[in-house]
Design a protein around this motif. Structure first.
Motif, PDB file in Angstrom:
ATOM      1  N   ASN A  67       0.839  -1.203   0.000  1.00 40.26           N
ATOM      2  CA  ASN A  67       0.000   0.000   0.000  1.00 40.26           C
ATOM      3  C   ASN A  67       0.871   1.250   0.000  1.00 40.26           C
ATOM      4  O   ASN A  67       1.812   1.350   0.792  1.00 40.26           O
ATOM      5  CB  ASN A  67      -0.888   0.028   1.251  1.00 40.26           C
ATOM      6  CG  ASN A  67      -2.073  -0.893   1.095  1.00 40.26           C
ATOM      7  OD1 ASN A  67      -2.587  -1.078  -0.010  1.00 40.26           O
ATOM      8  ND2 ASN A  67      -2.512  -1.481   2.185  1.00 40.26           N
ATOM      9  N   LEU A  68       0.514   2.193  -0.863  1.00 45.92           N
ATOM     10  CA  LEU A  68       1.254   3.464  -0.956  1.00 45.92           C
ATOM     11  C   LEU A  68       0.259   4.621  -1.012  1.00 45.92           C
ATOM     12  O   LEU A  68      -0.830   4.458  -1.560  1.00 45.92           O
ATOM     13  CB  LEU A  68       2.048   3.483  -2.269  1.00 45.92           C
ATOM     14  CG  LEU A  68       3.572   3.463  -2.169  1.00 45.92           C
ATOM     15  CD1 LEU A  68       4.051   2.156  -1.597  1.00 45.92           C
ATOM     16  CD2 LEU A  68       4.173   3.666  -3.546  1.00 45.92           C
ATOM     17  N   THR A  69       0.665   5.779  -0.493  1.00 53.02           N
ATOM     18  CA  THR A  69      -0.172   6.979  -0.574  1.00 53.02           C
ATOM     19  C   THR A  69       0.289   7.816  -1.760  1.00 53.02           C
ATOM     20  O   THR A  69       1.482   8.100  -1.890  1.00 53.02           O
ATOM     21  CB  THR A  69      -0.019   7.822   0.718  1.00 53.02           C
ATOM     22  OG1 THR A  69      -0.320   6.988   1.824  1.00 53.02           O
ATOM     23  CG2 THR A  69      -0.949   9.023   0.708  1.00 53.02           C
ATOM     24  N   ARG A  70      -0.666   8.184  -2.605  1.00 57.53           N
ATOM     25  CA  ARG A  70      -0.353   9.054  -3.753  1.00 57.53           C
ATOM     26  C   ARG A  70      -1.489  10.061  -3.916  1.00 57.53           C
ATOM     27  O   ARG A  70      -2.522   9.949  -3.266  1.00 57.53           O
ATOM     28  CB  ARG A  70      -0.244   8.236  -5.028  1.00 57.53           C
ATOM     29  CG  ARG A  70       0.891   7.216  -5.031  1.00 57.53           C
ATOM     30  CD  ARG A  70       1.368   7.010  -6.417  1.00 57.53           C
ATOM     31  NE  ARG A  70       2.277   5.893  -6.546  1.00 57.53           N
ATOM     32  CZ  ARG A  70       3.571   6.017  -6.812  1.00 57.53           C
ATOM     33  NH1 ARG A  70       4.108   7.212  -6.953  1.00 57.53           N
ATOM     34  NH2 ARG A  70       4.338   4.954  -6.951  1.00 57.53           N
ATOM     35  N   ALA A  71      -1.303  11.017  -4.848  1.00 56.66           N
ATOM     36  CA  ALA A  71      -2.369  11.981  -5.137  1.00 56.66           C
ATOM     37  C   ALA A  71      -3.595  11.228  -5.651  1.00 56.66           C
ATOM     38  O   ALA A  71      -3.479  10.242  -6.389  1.00 56.66           O
ATOM     39  CB  ALA A  71      -1.890  12.985  -6.164  1.00 56.66           C
ATOM     40  N   GLU A  72      -4.784  11.729  -5.243  1.00 55.11           N
ATOM     41  CA  GLU A  72      -6.041  11.065  -5.604  1.00 55.11           C
ATOM     42  C   GLU A  72      -6.466  11.402  -7.039  1.00 55.11           C
ATOM     43  O   GLU A  72      -6.938  10.552  -7.780  1.00 55.11           O
ATOM     44  CB  GLU A  72      -7.116  11.521  -4.616  1.00 55.11           C
ATOM     45  CG  GLU A  72      -8.405  10.777  -4.713  1.00 55.11           C
ATOM     46  CD  GLU A  72      -9.380  11.217  -3.632  1.00 55.11           C
ATOM     47  OE1 GLU A  72      -9.161  12.293  -3.011  1.00 55.11           O
ATOM     48  OE2 GLU A  72     -10.367  10.502  -3.433  1.00 55.11           O
ATOM     49  N   ARG A  73      -6.284  12.677  -7.380  1.00 50.82           N
ATOM     50  CA  ARG A  73      -6.658  13.147  -8.733  1.00 50.82           C
ATOM     51  C   ARG A  73      -5.468  13.896  -9.322  1.00 50.82           C
ATOM     52  O   ARG A  73      -4.814  14.674  -8.606  1.00 50.82           O
ATOM     53  CB  ARG A  73      -7.842  14.125  -8.670  1.00 50.82           C
ATOM     54  CG  ARG A  73      -9.178  13.498  -8.336  1.00 50.82           C
ATOM     55  CD  ARG A  73     -10.226  14.563  -8.138  1.00 50.82           C
ATOM     56  NE  ARG A  73      -9.841  15.516  -7.088  1.00 50.82           N
ATOM     57  CZ  ARG A  73      -9.922  15.285  -5.781  1.00 50.82           C
ATOM     58  NH1 ARG A  73     -10.416  14.136  -5.348  1.00 50.82           N
ATOM     59  NH2 ARG A  73      -9.525  16.180  -4.896  1.00 50.82           N
ATOM     60  N   ILE A  74      -5.231  13.650 -10.599  1.00 51.57           N
ATOM     61  CA  ILE A  74      -4.120  14.351 -11.253  1.00 51.57           C
ATOM     62  C   ILE A  74      -4.558  14.854 -12.619  1.00 51.57           C
ATOM     63  O   ILE A  74      -5.531  14.379 -13.193  1.00 51.57           O
ATOM     64  CB  ILE A  74      -2.879  13.433 -11.433  1.00 51.57           C
ATOM     65  CG1 ILE A  74      -3.228  12.185 -12.278  1.00 51.57           C
ATOM     66  CG2 ILE A  74      -2.290  13.022 -10.105  1.00 51.57           C
ATOM     67  CD1 ILE A  74      -2.008  11.389 -12.717  1.00 51.57           C
TER      68      ILE A  74
ATOM     69  N   LEU B 175      -4.758  15.208 -19.789  1.00 51.98           N
ATOM     70  CA  LEU B 175      -5.588  14.101 -19.304  1.00 51.98           C
ATOM     71  C   LEU B 175      -5.848  14.282 -17.819  1.00 51.98           C
ATOM     72  O   LEU B 175      -4.914  14.494 -17.041  1.00 51.98           O
ATOM     73  CB  LEU B 175      -4.833  12.778 -19.546  1.00 51.98           C
ATOM     74  CG  LEU B 175      -5.406  11.516 -18.912  1.00 51.98           C
ATOM     75  CD1 LEU B 175      -6.674  11.083 -19.627  1.00 51.98           C
ATOM     76  CD2 LEU B 175      -4.378  10.386 -18.962  1.00 51.98           C
ATOM     77  N   GLU B 176      -7.139  14.232 -17.428  1.00 55.83           N
ATOM     78  CA  GLU B 176      -7.530  14.245 -16.008  1.00 55.83           C
ATOM     79  C   GLU B 176      -7.702  12.789 -15.599  1.00 55.83           C
ATOM     80  O   GLU B 176      -8.341  12.023 -16.333  1.00 55.83           O
ATOM     81  CB  GLU B 176      -8.888  14.937 -15.828  1.00 55.83           C
ATOM     82  CG  GLU B 176      -8.987  16.313 -16.438  1.00 55.83           C
ATOM     83  CD  GLU B 176      -8.820  17.423 -15.413  1.00 55.83           C
ATOM     84  OE1 GLU B 176      -8.636  17.102 -14.218  1.00 55.83           O
ATOM     85  OE2 GLU B 176      -8.872  18.589 -15.830  1.00 55.83           O
ATOM     86  N   ALA B 177      -7.155  12.415 -14.466  1.00 56.61           N
ATOM     87  CA  ALA B 177      -7.284  11.009 -14.044  1.00 56.61           C
ATOM     88  C   ALA B 177      -7.527  10.915 -12.548  1.00 56.61           C
ATOM     89  O   ALA B 177      -7.071  11.759 -11.767  1.00 56.61           O
ATOM     90  CB  ALA B 177      -6.019  10.239 -14.413  1.00 56.61           C
ATOM     91  N   GLU B 178      -8.267   9.864 -12.149  1.00 58.33           N
ATOM     92  CA  GLU B 178      -8.456   9.533 -10.734  1.00 58.33           C
ATOM     93  C   GLU B 178      -8.488   8.015 -10.614  1.00 58.33           C
ATOM     94  O   GLU B 178      -8.391   7.315 -11.626  1.00 58.33           O
ATOM     95  CB  GLU B 178      -9.731  10.183 -10.179  1.00 58.33           C
ATOM     96  CG  GLU B 178     -10.985   9.797 -10.924  1.00 58.33           C
ATOM     97  CD  GLU B 178     -12.231  10.479 -10.379  1.00 58.33           C
ATOM     98  OE1 GLU B 178     -12.130  11.349  -9.495  1.00 58.33           O
ATOM     99  OE2 GLU B 178     -13.308  10.117 -10.850  1.00 58.33           O
ATOM    100  N   GLY B 179      -8.628   7.519  -9.380  1.00 57.82           N
ATOM    101  CA  GLY B 179      -8.703   6.069  -9.185  1.00 57.82           C
ATOM    102  C   GLY B 179      -7.405   5.375  -9.595  1.00 57.82           C
ATOM    103  O   GLY B 179      -6.316   5.966  -9.561  1.00 57.82           O
TER     104      GLY B 179
END
Ligand code: K1U
Ligand code: ZN
Length: 167
Positions: free
Chosen positions: A100-107, A121-125
């Motif tokens: 498990n790693l913590t990263r930005a939720e939306r980029i 490009l907008e991305a999430e998930g």
């Protein structure tokens, strides 16, 4: 098309910072086809050129069930990063290890496509996580480097032992 060899952690070449692609050519597109074939065969959902020992800023990703949704990012750059999310990650260069790693939720990323056309490009998930994971590869970073020294040492020893046993 050709299957490329994927570098295995802790190979020093995984720590190389990739150079920008100056011109998107037929040779770039041939490499992208080989990277996609290698990713599908592995199987994986993403691959950075660094992982096949090509130190150019190229990423392929396909999260589709049908494996016909190839996303190509050349010279990707972050435009925005928002929020935080914890997600489990794996890596074709660190087989069998999931953490498990913590990263930005939306980029939001800016990149060239396979025709050299600039896109945003907008991305999430999972897509956002995968893009960040692959962009790290281009900076010479492997996801295990975010873990504690103890975990890194254990993972290193496990992979080296496993490799020795399969030789
Ligand atoms: O960079 C890589 O080595 C590819 C990596 C991408 C990734 C997965 C999960 C979170 C972040 C980044 C993989 O593809 S690991 C294999 C994997 O996730 C998978 C394999 C088969 C089917 C579905 C997923
Ligand atoms: Zn990886």
């Amino acid at each position: 098309m050709a299957l490329l060899k994927i570098l295995q952690y802790p190979d020093d070449r995984l720590y190389t910072v990739a150079k920008p692609v100056t011109k998107v050519t037929d040779a770039t597109r041939a490499l992208i086809r080989d990277m996609a074939e290698t990713m599908y065969a592995a199987p994986g959902i993403g691959l950075a050129a660094t992982q096949v020992d090509v130190h150019e800023r190229i990423i392929v990703i396909d999260l589709s069930e049908t494996r016909d949704g190839l996303l190509v990012l050349i010279n990707p750059e972050f435009v925005r990063r928002e929020g935080e999310v914890v997600r489990e990650e794996g890596c074709l260069s660190v087989p069998g290890i999931y953490e498990n790693l913590t990263r930005a939720e939306r980029i939001c990323v800016r990149a060239l496509d396979e025709n050299g056309i600039p896109r945003e490009l907008e991305a999430e998930g999972l897509l956002a996580t995968c893009i960040q994971h692959e962009m790290d590869h281009l900076e010479g970073r492997v996801f295990v480097e975010y873990l504690s020294q103890l975990k890194q040492t254990r993972i290193r020893a496990k992979l080296i032992k496993r490799r020795r046993e399969t030789l």
